[in-house]
Design a protein around this motif. Sequence first.
Motif, short mmCIF file in Angstrom:
data_model
loop_
_atom_site.label_atom_id
_atom_site.label_comp_id
_atom_site.label_asym_id
_atom_site.label_seq_id
_atom_site.Cartn_x
_atom_site.Cartn_y
_atom_site.Cartn_z
N SER A 155 0.83 -1.21 0.00
CA SER A 155 0.00 0.00 0.00
C SER A 155 0.86 1.26 0.00
CB SER A 155 -0.91 0.02 1.23
OG SER A 155 -1.73 -1.12 1.28
N ASP A 156 2.02 1.19 0.67
CA ASP A 156 2.93 2.33 0.69
C ASP A 156 3.38 2.67 -0.73
OD1 ASP A 156 2.73 1.88 3.41
OD2 ASP A 156 4.76 1.11 3.64
N LEU A 157 3.69 1.63 -1.50
CA LEU A 157 4.17 1.85 -2.86
C LEU A 157 3.08 2.42 -3.76
CD1 LEU A 157 6.44 0.21 -1.60
CD2 LEU A 157 6.58 -1.13 -3.69
N HIS A 158 1.85 1.89 -3.61
CA HIS A 158 0.74 2.45 -4.38
C HIS A 158 0.57 3.93 -4.07
CE1 HIS A 158 -1.02 -1.15 -6.26
NE2 HIS A 158 -0.76 -1.80 -5.15
N LYS B 227 17.47 4.84 7.39
CA LYS B 227 18.17 5.79 6.51
C LYS B 227 18.32 5.24 5.09
CE LYS B 227 22.83 4.28 7.85
NZ LYS B 227 23.17 3.69 6.55
N ASP B 228 18.21 3.91 4.94
CA ASP B 228 18.31 3.29 3.61
C ASP B 228 16.92 2.94 3.07
OD1 ASP B 228 21.10 3.40 3.75
OD2 ASP B 228 21.22 1.47 4.77
N VAL B 229 15.94 3.75 3.42
CA VAL B 229 14.54 3.47 3.07
C VAL B 229 14.35 3.27 1.57
CG1 VAL B 229 13.99 5.95 3.05
CG2 VAL B 229 12.15 4.28 3.32
N ASN B 230 15.05 4.03 0.75
CA ASN B 230 14.88 3.88 -0.70
C ASN B 230 15.36 2.52 -1.19
OD1 ASN B 230 13.71 6.42 -1.79
ND2 ASN B 230 15.49 7.34 -0.80
N GLU B 231 16.38 1.98 -0.55
CA GLU B 231 16.83 0.63 -0.90
C GLU B 231 15.77 -0.40 -0.51
OE1 GLU B 231 19.53 -0.29 -2.68
OE2 GLU B 231 19.65 1.88 -2.99
N GLY B 232 15.16 -0.19 0.65
CA GLY B 232 14.10 -1.09 1.07
C GLY B 232 12.91 -1.08 0.13
N VAL B 233 12.51 0.12 -0.28
CA VAL B 233 11.40 0.26 -1.22
C VAL B 233 11.74 -0.42 -2.55
CG1 VAL B 233 10.11 1.92 -2.63
CG2 VAL B 233 10.43 2.33 -0.18
N LYS B 234 12.97 -0.24 -2.98
CA LYS B 234 13.41 -0.85 -4.25
C LYS B 234 13.35 -2.37 -4.17
CE LYS B 234 16.82 1.29 -6.09
NZ LYS B 234 18.19 1.78 -6.39
N MET B 235 13.70 -2.94 -3.02
CA MET B 235 13.64 -4.39 -2.85
C MET B 235 12.21 -4.89 -3.02
SD MET B 235 16.20 -4.87 0.42
CE MET B 235 15.93 -6.64 0.59
N VAL B 236 11.25 -4.15 -2.48
CA VAL B 236 9.85 -4.56 -2.61
C VAL B 236 9.40 -4.41 -4.07
CG1 VAL B 236 7.49 -4.12 -1.84
CG2 VAL B 236 9.38 -3.93 -0.22
N LEU B 237 9.72 -3.28 -4.69
CA LEU B 237 9.33 -3.04 -6.07
C LEU B 237 9.89 -4.09 -7.02
CD1 LEU B 237 9.66 0.84 -6.50
CD2 LEU B 237 7.59 -0.52 -6.86
N ASN B 238 11.12 -4.55 -6.75
CA ASN B 238 11.78 -5.50 -7.63
C ASN B 238 11.48 -6.96 -7.27
OD1 ASN B 238 12.92 -3.34 -8.96
ND2 ASN B 238 14.86 -3.44 -7.85
N GLY B 239 10.58 -7.16 -6.29
CA GLY B 239 10.21 -8.51 -5.91
C GLY B 239 11.30 -9.27 -5.19
N LYS B 240 12.23 -8.56 -4.54
CA LYS B 240 13.34 -9.22 -3.85
C LYS B 240 13.10 -9.38 -2.36
CE LYS B 240 16.87 -7.83 -7.20
NZ LYS B 240 18.16 -7.12 -7.42
N ALA B 241 11.96 -8.92 -1.87
CA ALA B 241 11.65 -9.06 -0.45
C ALA B 241 11.23 -10.49 -0.15
CB ALA B 241 10.55 -8.10 -0.05
N ARG B 242 11.78 -11.08 0.92
CA ARG B 242 11.37 -12.43 1.35
C ARG B 242 11.08 -12.40 2.84
NH1 ARG B 242 10.67 -12.82 -3.19
NH2 ARG B 242 11.35 -14.40 -4.67
N TYR B 243 9.87 -12.06 3.29
CA TYR B 243 8.78 -11.63 2.42
C TYR B 243 8.32 -10.22 2.77
CZ TYR B 243 8.26 -16.22 0.29
OH TYR B 243 8.49 -17.36 -0.42
#
Length: 349
Positions: free
Chosen positions: A44-47, A327-343
């Motif tokens: 929902s954050d990404l949307h 502080k690395d929030v953009n990296e975290g968001v990118k992981m979710v966007l790229n489907g690399k979050a587990r989970y």
Amino acid sequence: MAEEFHGYAAFDKEGILKPYSYTPKPLGDEDIEVEISHCGICGSDLHTIRSGWFPTIYPAIVGHEIVGKVLKKGSKVTDFNIGDRVGIGCQVYSCGKCDECNVGYNQLCSKMVFTYNDVWKDAEGVPTQYQAHGGYADKIRAHSDSVFHIPKEISSAEACPLLCAGLTTFLPLKHHKVGPGNKVGIVGIGGLGHLAIQWAAKMGAEVTAISQSDKKRDEAIKLGATHFMNASDPNDVKKFTHSLDIILTTSGDSNTDWTKYMNLIKNRGTLVLIGLPDAPIPIPAFAFMRFIKVEGTLTGGSQDMKDMLEFAVKHNIRPLIQKVPMKDVNEGVKMVLNGKARYRIVLEN
């Protein structure tokens, strides 16, 4: 001098989060101020960052899987003490008095304030100057009815995804009284689905995990699934046709073949939409002719949250998480966007 809270906000649809400070609403008599230690990253954050579902009020600090400690409390707050470890989910206010609140649907309160991309309202429900900002930040304020004690058995990082992903998948199973004898399908084995499988399995249901490939077959079985269906395999799909009482769709792909999933449901069964795509959902009218119901769900009420946390403790249900510094929030968001979050990705202050 006005108080300031600090966080990471999106300023436009590009979605790059940058440091941002804002003036919070004044602490009310029934409010709690929380010092944030952890916040999960939710779809929902990404949307919201990208104005996917609705126009976003920029700048916007998102995040509604929040855990921290009580820093301040209003004069009428009696259920919490300074230093208590607490959680905040998808809303920071509901009136507690309307018809919806009285039957446990706080999330449908007409005066409800979402945790972010919303505006605080006065006693009459009129919008104020104070924007509601979420948990990618150092602090947040919320009405005490929207704040919950975190059980000691659950770590702060693991608690975060339960406050949205956990509640959102638990609620429809609770409402449908899922238990032994029920056949439940879970579409998508990700941030939502991996929790939905665990809930349904511990409720005693026969669970079929449904994915687009065989990659997550073993993991789905470990999570508690009885069966696994590869939705890209026509023979597999045929085997499960008209076999499930209820299906929870946890992925929000706009290209989903909804007719395929409707055909998996038994006569008089139910499809529950959890993961919501940005685009409208095309379901042919004839798919409903077997008295199949399609329904949505929106997080959960206050009692639902308490029931979910209690169930998680009793049955040792936890999300699978990866921690990322705030502080690395953009990296975290990118992981979710790229489907690399587990989970689920959890930000740490």
